[in-house]
Design a protein around this motif. Structure first.
Motif, mmCIF file in Angstrom:
data_model
loop_
_atom_site.group_PDB
_atom_site.id
_atom_site.type_symbol
_atom_site.label_atom_id
_atom_site.label_comp_id
_atom_site.label_asym_id
_atom_site.label_seq_id
_atom_site.Cartn_x
_atom_site.Cartn_y
_atom_site.Cartn_z
ATOM 1 N N TYR A 44 0.843 -1.201 0.000
ATOM 2 C CA TYR A 44 0.000 0.000 0.000
ATOM 3 C C TYR A 44 0.877 1.251 0.000
ATOM 4 C CZ TYR A 44 -3.741 -3.204 1.436
ATOM 5 O OH TYR A 44 -4.628 -4.242 1.513
ATOM 6 N N TYR A 45 0.328 2.316 -0.592
ATOM 7 C CA TYR A 45 1.059 3.587 -0.693
ATOM 8 C C TYR A 45 0.121 4.716 -0.320
ATOM 9 C CZ TYR A 45 3.813 7.322 -3.005
ATOM 10 O OH TYR A 45 4.539 8.451 -3.293
ATOM 11 N N ILE A 46 0.493 5.460 0.720
ATOM 12 C CA ILE A 46 -0.267 6.644 1.135
ATOM 13 C C ILE A 46 0.580 7.867 0.824
ATOM 14 C CG2 ILE A 46 -1.390 7.840 3.041
ATOM 15 C CD1 ILE A 46 -1.500 5.131 4.506
ATOM 16 N N LYS A 47 0.038 8.780 0.042
ATOM 17 C CA LYS A 47 0.794 9.951 -0.409
ATOM 18 C C LYS A 47 0.063 11.225 0.014
ATOM 19 C CE LYS A 47 2.668 11.868 -4.737
ATOM 20 N NZ LYS A 47 2.754 11.614 -6.209
ATOM 21 N N LEU A 48 0.749 12.054 0.790
ATOM 22 C CA LEU A 48 0.187 13.320 1.243
ATOM 23 C C LEU A 48 1.040 14.468 0.727
ATOM 24 C CD1 LEU A 48 -0.466 12.421 5.006
ATOM 25 C CD2 LEU A 48 -2.080 12.239 3.101
ATOM 26 N N ASN A 49 0.396 15.561 0.356
ATOM 27 C CA ASN A 49 1.102 16.788 -0.029
ATOM 28 C C ASN A 49 0.602 17.904 0.870
ATOM 29 O OD1 ASN A 49 2.035 19.176 -1.157
ATOM 30 N ND2 ASN A 49 1.916 18.409 -3.252
ATOM 31 N N LEU A 50 1.458 18.366 1.768
ATOM 32 C CA LEU A 50 1.000 19.313 2.782
ATOM 33 C C LEU A 50 0.851 20.736 2.264
ATOM 34 C CD1 LEU A 50 2.634 18.025 6.067
ATOM 35 C CD2 LEU A 50 0.693 17.169 4.751
ATOM 36 N N GLU A 51 1.081 20.949 0.980
ATOM 37 C CA GLU A 51 0.673 22.216 0.373
ATOM 38 C C GLU A 51 -0.852 22.248 0.185
ATOM 39 O OE1 GLU A 51 4.491 23.889 -2.091
ATOM 40 O OE2 GLU A 51 3.089 22.592 -3.174
ATOM 41 N N LYS A 52 -1.475 21.055 0.242
ATOM 42 C CA LYS A 52 -2.935 20.964 0.175
ATOM 43 C C LYS A 52 -3.502 21.069 1.591
ATOM 44 C CE LYS A 52 -2.889 17.761 -3.764
ATOM 45 N NZ LYS A 52 -3.289 16.392 -4.217
ATOM 46 N N LYS A 53 -4.451 21.962 1.778
ATOM 47 C CA LYS A 53 -5.002 22.191 3.113
ATOM 48 C C LYS A 53 -5.634 20.925 3.686
ATOM 49 C CE LYS A 53 -7.976 25.340 5.718
ATOM 50 N NZ LYS A 53 -8.699 24.274 6.452
ATOM 51 N N SER A 54 -6.303 20.148 2.854
ATOM 52 C CA SER A 54 -6.974 18.942 3.345
ATOM 53 C C SER A 54 -5.975 17.947 3.926
ATOM 54 C CB SER A 54 -7.765 18.281 2.212
ATOM 55 O OG SER A 54 -6.917 17.958 1.118
ATOM 56 N N ASP A 55 -4.809 17.823 3.298
ATOM 57 C CA ASP A 55 -3.772 16.925 3.828
ATOM 58 C C ASP A 55 -3.106 17.522 5.062
ATOM 59 O OD1 ASP A 55 -4.327 15.163 1.809
ATOM 60 O OD2 ASP A 55 -2.528 15.558 0.640
ATOM 61 N N ARG A 56 -2.876 18.833 5.034
ATOM 62 C CA ARG A 56 -2.210 19.505 6.157
ATOM 63 C C ARG A 56 -3.071 19.459 7.422
ATOM 64 N NH1 ARG A 56 -1.291 23.727 3.429
ATOM 65 N NH2 ARG A 56 -2.930 25.107 4.203
ATOM 66 N N ASP A 57 -4.392 19.554 7.238
ATOM 67 C CA ASP A 57 -5.294 19.596 8.391
ATOM 68 C C ASP A 57 -5.322 18.286 9.172
ATOM 69 O OD1 ASP A 57 -5.942 22.187 7.887
ATOM 70 O OD2 ASP A 57 -7.906 21.771 6.994
ATOM 71 N N ILE A 58 -4.924 17.189 8.539
ATOM 72 C CA ILE A 58 -4.890 15.902 9.245
ATOM 73 C C ILE A 58 -4.018 15.997 10.489
ATOM 74 C CG2 ILE A 58 -4.113 13.495 9.080
ATOM 75 C CD1 ILE A 58 -4.787 13.651 6.062
ATOM 76 N N PHE A 59 -2.912 16.736 10.374
ATOM 77 C CA PHE A 59 -1.952 16.823 11.470
ATOM 78 C C PHE A 59 -2.307 17.912 12.480
ATOM 79 C CE2 PHE A 59 0.204 14.925 7.865
ATOM 80 C CZ PHE A 59 0.801 13.824 8.443
ATOM 81 N N SER A 60 -3.242 18.770 12.139
ATOM 82 C CA SER A 60 -3.634 19.835 13.065
ATOM 83 C C SER A 60 -4.814 19.419 13.946
ATOM 84 C CB SER A 60 -3.996 21.105 12.289
ATOM 85 O OG SER A 60 -5.127 20.883 11.457
ATOM 86 N N ARG A 61 -5.483 18.325 13.565
ATOM 87 C CA ARG A 61 -6.674 17.913 14.316
ATOM 88 C C ARG A 61 -6.342 17.033 15.514
ATOM 89 N NH1 ARG A 61 -9.205 17.190 9.000
ATOM 90 N NH2 ARG A 61 -9.066 14.914 9.216
ATOM 91 N N THR A 62 -5.152 16.438 15.525
ATOM 92 C CA THR A 62 -4.749 15.588 16.650
ATOM 93 C C THR A 62 -3.237 15.536 16.729
ATOM 94 O OG1 THR A 62 -4.860 13.350 17.589
ATOM 95 C CG2 THR A 62 -4.822 13.524 15.202
#
Length: 238
Positions: A45-63
């Motif tokens: 499996y491959y999970i790819k996040l780009n933290l220039e995208k707000k939706s991906d960045r918000d994952i780390f701000s919620r917890t």
């Protein structure tokens, strides 16, 4: 996609028993994302996040709980939480979230079975600055809990491999270049020195063999760096 030498180092990193999250260094457009995408084929499996995208960045701000983050990502991607499956998590442009940078240490400590790679074109430059956001990033950075690799433009040896001249490369590596091949190799090196090693340039040239067509690519690369220069300079004058 042409194979890069660093792919072998990534595979060696994967096999390490004491593996830490990996920070992949490198300037813009040297192929970091493409390299990790290619490496991802080695995993279930491959999970790819780009933290220039707000939706991906918000994952780390919620917890601030790394286990919650992992569980959320697994559910989003439909991944069964089973240690028999190999999972690669790629966090691109990680400098956009101090919370994500700080969380790298907890991936190492609490989810050692997850393979984590982070990259950010401006990450190292920000760490060297004295401005406020750089100081926040420095305090967040998990020193001793990560390891590093650096990706640079194509070397001449990588260029030869991409050009389908693997046997030429092997002669250079063994220091056994025949006299008859020396002149051809010199011409090939002159071409490489002329076009440079940026992946997009190398790829286009090897496909079309047209130097004139490279001009728009050079302009695009240069314009990108010019637009980004304010992120690297310490003050308005620079």
């Amino acid at each position: 996609m042409y194979n890069r030498d660093l792919l072998l180092e990534l595979r060696a990193w994967r096999e390490k028993s004491s593996r830490k999250p990996l920070v992949l260094r490198g300037a813009r457009q040297v192929g970091k994302t493409t390299l990790v995408d290619e490496f991802s084929h080695d995993f279930d499996y491959y999970i790819k996040l780009n933290l220039e995208k707000k939706s991906d960045r918000d994952i780390f701000s919620r917890t601030d709980n790394v286990l919650d983050v992992v569980q959320y990502l697994y559910v989003q991607k439909g991944i069964v939480d089973d240690t028999s499956h190999s999972v690669l998590l790629f966090i691109d442009e990680i400098q956009e979230s101090y919370a994500a940078v700080s969380m790298l240490r907890y991936f190492y400590e609490e989810v050692p079975q997850l393979y984590v790679i982070a990259a950010g074109s401006r990450l190292q430059k920000l760490l060297k600055k004295d401005q406020a956001d750089a100081q926040l990033l420095k305090r967040s950075f998990p020193v001793g809990r990560v390891e590093y690799m650096s990706l640079r433009p194509f070397s001449f040896l990588e260029y030869l491999s991409a050009a389908g001249k693997q046997m030429w490369r092997e002669q250079i590596e063994k220091l056994q270049v025949s006299e008859l091949l020396h002149e051809d190799l010199q011409k090939e090196f002159n071409t490489y020195a002329l076009i440079g090693g940026m992946p997009e340039v190398v790829s286009h040239y090897l496909e079309h063999k047209n130097l004139v067509e490279l001009v728009p690519i050079y302009k695009s690369l240069l314009n990108g760096y010019i637009e980004d220069v304010e992120n690297y300079a310490k003050n308005e004058t620079q």
